[in-house]
Design a protein around this motif. Sequence first.
Motif, PDB file in Angstrom:
ATOM      1  N   GLY A  11      31.887  36.981  51.020  1.00 38.11           N
ATOM      2  CA  GLY A  11      32.809  38.027  50.582  1.00 38.11           C
ATOM      3  C   GLY A  11      34.246  37.550  50.588  1.00 38.11           C
ATOM      4  O   GLY A  11      35.038  37.858  49.683  1.00 38.11           O
ATOM      5  N   GLU A  12      34.610  36.772  51.614  1.00 38.89           N
ATOM      6  CA  GLU A  12      35.960  36.214  51.687  1.00 38.89           C
ATOM      7  C   GLU A  12      36.180  35.181  50.581  1.00 38.89           C
ATOM      8  O   GLU A  12      37.249  35.105  49.981  1.00 38.89           O
ATOM      9  CB  GLU A  12      36.176  35.573  53.060  1.00 38.89           C
ATOM     10  CG  GLU A  12      37.540  34.931  53.254  1.00 38.89           C
ATOM     11  CD  GLU A  12      38.696  35.907  53.065  1.00 38.89           C
ATOM     12  OE1 GLU A  12      39.760  35.478  52.572  1.00 38.89           O
ATOM     13  OE2 GLU A  12      38.531  37.110  53.392  1.00 38.89           O
ATOM     14  N   GLU A  13      35.146  34.410  50.288  1.00 42.26           N
ATOM     15  CA  GLU A  13      35.248  33.415  49.213  1.00 42.26           C
ATOM     16  C   GLU A  13      35.473  34.097  47.865  1.00 42.26           C
ATOM     17  O   GLU A  13      36.282  33.636  47.049  1.00 42.26           O
ATOM     18  CB  GLU A  13      33.973  32.569  49.174  1.00 42.26           C
ATOM     19  CG  GLU A  13      34.025  31.434  48.163  1.00 42.26           C
ATOM     20  CD  GLU A  13      32.779  30.555  48.189  1.00 42.26           C
ATOM     21  OE1 GLU A  13      32.630  29.724  47.272  1.00 42.26           O
ATOM     22  OE2 GLU A  13      31.955  30.699  49.128  1.00 42.26           O
ATOM     23  N   ALA A  14      34.778  35.204  47.642  1.00 46.27           N
ATOM     24  CA  ALA A  14      34.966  35.946  46.391  1.00 46.27           C
ATOM     25  C   ALA A  14      36.402  36.432  46.261  1.00 46.27           C
ATOM     26  O   ALA A  14      36.999  36.385  45.183  1.00 46.27           O
ATOM     27  CB  ALA A  14      34.000  37.128  46.341  1.00 46.27           C
ATOM     28  N   SER A  15      36.974  36.898  47.374  1.00 47.04           N
ATOM     29  CA  SER A  15      38.358  37.370  47.353  1.00 47.04           C
ATOM     30  C   SER A  15      39.321  36.240  47.012  1.00 47.04           C
ATOM     31  O   SER A  15      40.267  36.423  46.231  1.00 47.04           O
ATOM     32  CB  SER A  15      38.724  37.983  48.712  1.00 47.04           C
ATOM     33  OG  SER A  15      40.067  38.419  48.718  1.00 47.04           O
ATOM     34  N   GLN A  16      39.091  35.064  47.576  1.00 44.30           N
ATOM     35  CA  GLN A  16      39.962  33.923  47.305  1.00 44.30           C
ATOM     36  C   GLN A  16      39.878  33.497  45.844  1.00 44.30           C
ATOM     37  O   GLN A  16      40.893  33.152  45.217  1.00 44.30           O
ATOM     38  CB  GLN A  16      39.587  32.769  48.234  1.00 44.30           C
ATOM     39  CG  GLN A  16      39.891  33.031  49.702  1.00 44.30           C
ATOM     40  CD  GLN A  16      39.337  31.965  50.624  1.00 44.30           C
ATOM     41  OE1 GLN A  16      38.694  31.009  50.168  1.00 44.30           O
ATOM     42  NE2 GLN A  16      39.568  32.111  51.921  1.00 44.30           N
ATOM     43  N   ILE A  17      38.669  33.528  45.285  1.00 47.19           N
ATOM     44  CA  ILE A  17      38.495  33.189  43.872  1.00 47.19           C
ATOM     45  C   ILE A  17      39.206  34.212  42.989  1.00 47.19           C
ATOM     46  O   ILE A  17      39.885  33.859  42.013  1.00 47.19           O
ATOM     47  CB  ILE A  17      37.001  33.096  43.514  1.00 47.19           C
ATOM     48  CG1 ILE A  17      36.361  31.915  44.235  1.00 47.19           C
ATOM     49  CG2 ILE A  17      36.813  32.956  42.000  1.00 47.19           C
ATOM     50  CD1 ILE A  17      34.844  31.880  44.139  1.00 47.19           C
ATOM     51  N   ALA A  18      39.060  35.490  43.333  1.00 47.64           N
ATOM     52  CA  ALA A  18      39.729  36.542  42.561  1.00 47.64           C
ATOM     53  C   ALA A  18      41.240  36.360  42.592  1.00 47.64           C
ATOM     54  O   ALA A  18      41.928  36.524  41.577  1.00 47.64           O
ATOM     55  CB  ALA A  18      39.348  37.913  43.116  1.00 47.64           C
ATOM     56  N   ARG A  19      41.769  36.019  43.761  1.00 46.77           N
ATOM     57  CA  ARG A  19      43.215  35.803  43.899  1.00 46.77           C
ATOM     58  C   ARG A  19      43.686  34.681  42.976  1.00 46.77           C
ATOM     59  O   ARG A  19      44.693  34.807  42.277  1.00 46.77           O
ATOM     60  CB  ARG A  19      43.533  35.447  45.353  1.00 46.77           C
ATOM     61  CG  ARG A  19      44.825  36.064  45.863  1.00 46.77           C
ATOM     62  CD  ARG A  19      45.059  35.660  47.313  1.00 46.77           C
ATOM     63  NE  ARG A  19      45.969  36.562  47.958  1.00 46.77           N
ATOM     64  CZ  ARG A  19      47.290  36.488  47.862  1.00 46.77           C
ATOM     65  NH1 ARG A  19      47.850  35.542  47.120  1.00 46.77           N
ATOM     66  NH2 ARG A  19      48.061  37.354  48.488  1.00 46.77           N
ATOM     67  N   ALA A  20      42.933  33.584  42.976  1.00 46.65           N
ATOM     68  CA  ALA A  20      43.339  32.411  42.207  1.00 46.65           C
ATOM     69  C   ALA A  20      43.213  32.638  40.699  1.00 46.65           C
ATOM     70  O   ALA A  20      44.044  32.171  39.916  1.00 46.65           O
ATOM     71  CB  ALA A  20      42.505  31.204  42.631  1.00 46.65           C
ATOM     72  N   LYS A  21      42.188  33.377  40.287  1.00 42.80           N
ATOM     73  CA  LYS A  21      41.894  33.476  38.856  1.00 42.80           C
ATOM     74  C   LYS A  21      42.369  34.769  38.195  1.00 42.80           C
ATOM     75  O   LYS A  21      42.577  34.797  36.979  1.00 42.80           O
ATOM     76  CB  LYS A  21      40.386  33.314  38.625  1.00 42.80           C
ATOM     77  CG  LYS A  21      39.872  31.903  38.859  1.00 42.80           C
ATOM     78  CD  LYS A  21      38.480  31.727  38.278  1.00 42.80           C
ATOM     79  CE  LYS A  21      38.052  30.262  38.304  1.00 42.80           C
ATOM     80  NZ  LYS A  21      36.750  30.060  37.623  1.00 42.80           N
ATOM     81  N   THR A  22      42.519  35.843  38.984  1.00 41.03           N
ATOM     82  CA  THR A  22      42.842  37.129  38.369  1.00 41.03           C
ATOM     83  C   THR A  22      44.131  37.749  38.883  1.00 41.03           C
ATOM     84  O   THR A  22      44.576  38.760  38.347  1.00 41.03           O
ATOM     85  CB  THR A  22      41.696  38.147  38.583  1.00 41.03           C
ATOM     86  OG1 THR A  22      41.696  38.590  39.944  1.00 41.03           O
ATOM     87  CG2 THR A  22      40.341  37.532  38.254  1.00 41.03           C
TER      88      THR A  22
END
Length: 344
Positions: free
Chosen positions: A140-151
Amino acid sequence: MTRRQGSGFHLTRRTFVATGAAALAMPAVLTSARAQQKFVAKIAHTEAIGSPLTNAFEAWTKTLNEKSEGRIEAQHFPAGQLGKLGELLEGSRIGTIQVTTAGPDSEEAIAPEIAAFGGAPGFIYKDEAHVDAVLQGPLGEEASQIARAKTGVEFVAYGETGFRHVLSKSPVTDLATLKGLKIRVPELRIWVDFWKLLDANPTPLPYTEQYSALSTGIIDGLDSDLYSIIGFKWHEQAKNLTMTYHWFLPKAVRVNAAWLDSMPADLQELVRTSAKEHFAEQRQINRANTQKALEELKGLGVQVNTLSDEQRAEWAKLTEPLFADFGSKSPETQAMIDKIRALG
């Protein structure tokens, strides 16, 4: 006082001390002014008024206002008051609104590797314990980090609406009765493909248009959690509910990252910590009241059918190819799907 001598000025000791004291006080004044800077948080989403998710946003809004002592001015706009889901998602990315919510599958086009967290492409989550293992842990934390970087948004917490089921004008009891059903789907290709594999007739429509689409016959049915059926009164237009448990929809609490980063550290901590607290409680309430919501729908005249375990297994088998298709978007996407399924 100052003493004039020639063409220059000379400070007396008293003036020098006063000036020095004022200079020393300036950082404190600036710090105080900065501490009182107000950060407006428009919290806008399409969830139904009265649903556990909307109630959680209302409580969180109050917490942000009170615990920040007015430094955050949180404003809550539920039920599509500030626009359709696509508009709110874009607003959260560019910062015209500060907070919204949606399933991580809404990022299919931008970050497909986290779209699977939103339940795509169906039957990925086995049960609620599986959901928690995925979203409340490192993934779940990894998904948040990806969202931050890409969106440009950060997933500060995860709420949920729960498992989705089929609401329709005519009963859906098996694949034969599903065939050709004009069912509303999100405007995402993965869900069009999902229902095509089940021989239904998927019809992409904005979330807020479902009531009118049912009433005019544009669609014969939709899939939804129980609370939204009640909140948006879709049961007035379709009286048959089939408990399919085909898609569990977590709701990422999406905060514009630039707005979050602009705040002092203590307010950033308040946003993140209070969000996790409120939406942990929301998940508990959502699950505890599911049966109550089902009984309410029965009382409103809705006829309820339930797919058997064998039927659900058949649906899952027919849509299984979507995992490989969805994973083909990138190696990262396939790896994430594998991680999610492994935890179940």
